[in-house]
Enzyme design. Sequence first.
Site, short mmCIF file in Angstrom:
data_model
loop_
_atom_site.label_atom_id
_atom_site.label_comp_id
_atom_site.label_asym_id
_atom_site.label_seq_id
_atom_site.Cartn_x
_atom_site.Cartn_y
_atom_site.Cartn_z
N SER A 193 -49.84 -14.24 -15.02
CA SER A 193 -49.02 -13.26 -15.71
C SER A 193 -49.74 -12.81 -16.97
O SER A 193 -50.85 -13.25 -17.26
CB SER A 193 -47.66 -13.87 -16.08
OG SER A 193 -47.82 -14.91 -17.06
N LYS A 194 -49.08 -11.95 -17.73
CA LYS A 194 -49.70 -11.38 -18.93
C LYS A 194 -50.11 -12.45 -19.94
O LYS A 194 -51.03 -12.24 -20.72
CB LYS A 194 -48.75 -10.37 -19.58
CG LYS A 194 -48.60 -9.07 -18.82
CD LYS A 194 -47.72 -8.10 -19.58
CE LYS A 194 -47.59 -6.77 -18.84
NZ LYS A 194 -46.72 -5.82 -19.57
N ARG A 195 -49.42 -13.56 -19.94
CA ARG A 195 -49.76 -14.59 -20.94
C ARG A 195 -51.14 -15.19 -20.69
O ARG A 195 -51.71 -15.83 -21.58
CB ARG A 195 -48.69 -15.70 -20.94
CG ARG A 195 -48.69 -16.57 -19.69
CD ARG A 195 -47.68 -17.70 -19.81
NE ARG A 195 -47.64 -18.52 -18.61
CZ ARG A 195 -46.89 -18.25 -17.56
NH1 ARG A 195 -46.13 -17.17 -17.56
NH2 ARG A 195 -46.90 -19.04 -16.50
N GLY B 289 -53.72 -13.35 -20.08
CA GLY B 289 -54.71 -12.31 -20.43
C GLY B 289 -54.50 -11.09 -19.55
O GLY B 289 -53.40 -10.81 -19.09
#
Length: 472
Positions: free
Chosen positions: A238-240, A242
């Site tokens: 996911s976005k966490r 990167g």
Amino acid sequence: MSLVTRFAPSPTGYLHVGGARTALFSWLYARKNQGEFILRIEDTDLERSTQASVDAILEGMAWLGLDHDSGPFYQTQRFDLYKEVVAQLVASGHAYKCFCTIEEVDAMREAQSAAGEKPRYNGMWRDRTDHPTDKPFVIRFKNPQQGVVVIDDMIKGKIEIANAELDDLIIARSDGTPTYNLTVVVDDWKMGITHVIRGDDHVNNTPRQMNILAALGADIPKYAHVPMILGDDGKRLSKRHGAVGVMQYRDNGFLPEALLNYLVRLGWSHGDQEIFSKDELIQMFDLSDCNRAPSAFNTDKLIWLNQHYMKTLPAEQVVAHLQWHLTEQQLDTSNGPALTDLVAAQAERVKTLKELVEVSRYFYEDFEQLDADAAKKHLRPVALEPLQAIAAKLAELTDWNQATLHQAINDTAEALGVGMGKIGMPLRVAVTGGGNSPALDLTLSLIGKTRSLARLQQAIAFVEQRIAETNS
């Protein structure tokens, strides 16, 4: 019969790396088997689908070089076809009208949960004919209640699901719009899809879709469910973790060849080989070689691959992708070395195209200020004589090339009786503004004689000013 695969993203965001890997596997399988690869945009979620997301998907596919043979097809342009199929299923007794309200369905599921049962629609309207004339209704598929659905998954192996575990899913909403499982079935059927390659988050949808296909008398494709991609912490990517959007990797300076090579190795292998050209992938790829377990994303491995391709691809090919970054960082390269020469000089020294632009400005732009730390360390009073001597020596050169520059630097150091460090580092700081660059002879040859000599004079003036300030 010709083999046909498809990639069918929903345009509710960017092209995710997980989707890109699914697209790559589908594309490779079609290319390997001289089949057809179809691009289908599943845009029936009218509230969340956007044209910007469609554009992002198309841009990502084009950047990766995953060309489609047919499409893109848009589901919102096929609603009449879906309505015909729903009506066909109702007429054949494979679907029915359900007049339950949302509240009634919620209540039955709550009661089932309280009784320790699996919450599901209980088939209240499955066989009823006392249809009201003034109430809204949905259309539900009449799922078989006996037997099992067997998926001979090309990656996961045999999967069996009892029909008793499946309830009668909605295939058309009360406003008449079709649902996901119906549109996918109709499109796969009408488009002649022979192999459905998709993420394993769709495994639960597959038996339902196979039952609808059977009710329509349609051929059932072969299925291959690809395990998900995890972050380095073992959780779903996911976005966490990167960047997860394909075009973000372009923006960060990665080459599409590197990302493709990395994505294909997330869940597929061919012996111990790590580096694959696109032609090799087409020749070697097979779904039977895909892993059943999830794969973990490793950015360091991607960076390693990117550096490999920056060094080994033809410089012209790298330059084609470098141009975007030059425009983005507003670096005018019309006055300076050829970009192919720049790539040859810098590729081994940087990790990304973005970094290559960042560290190459001095080849094309003059600088007003020197790097403070480099100047303080290397442009000291003791550097004045070496700088003056090398400036005079370089000014005498009629041929400005690596060989003559290398000889001039060596001759100057020998004449002064100093080591290369005493002349090399002051010279590097003088002509680049900082303490890092390719080999000095190469750096000087790329910067050019006029610009190099002018910068040397600026550095000499800097040292002279420093001496004057010390003596005052």
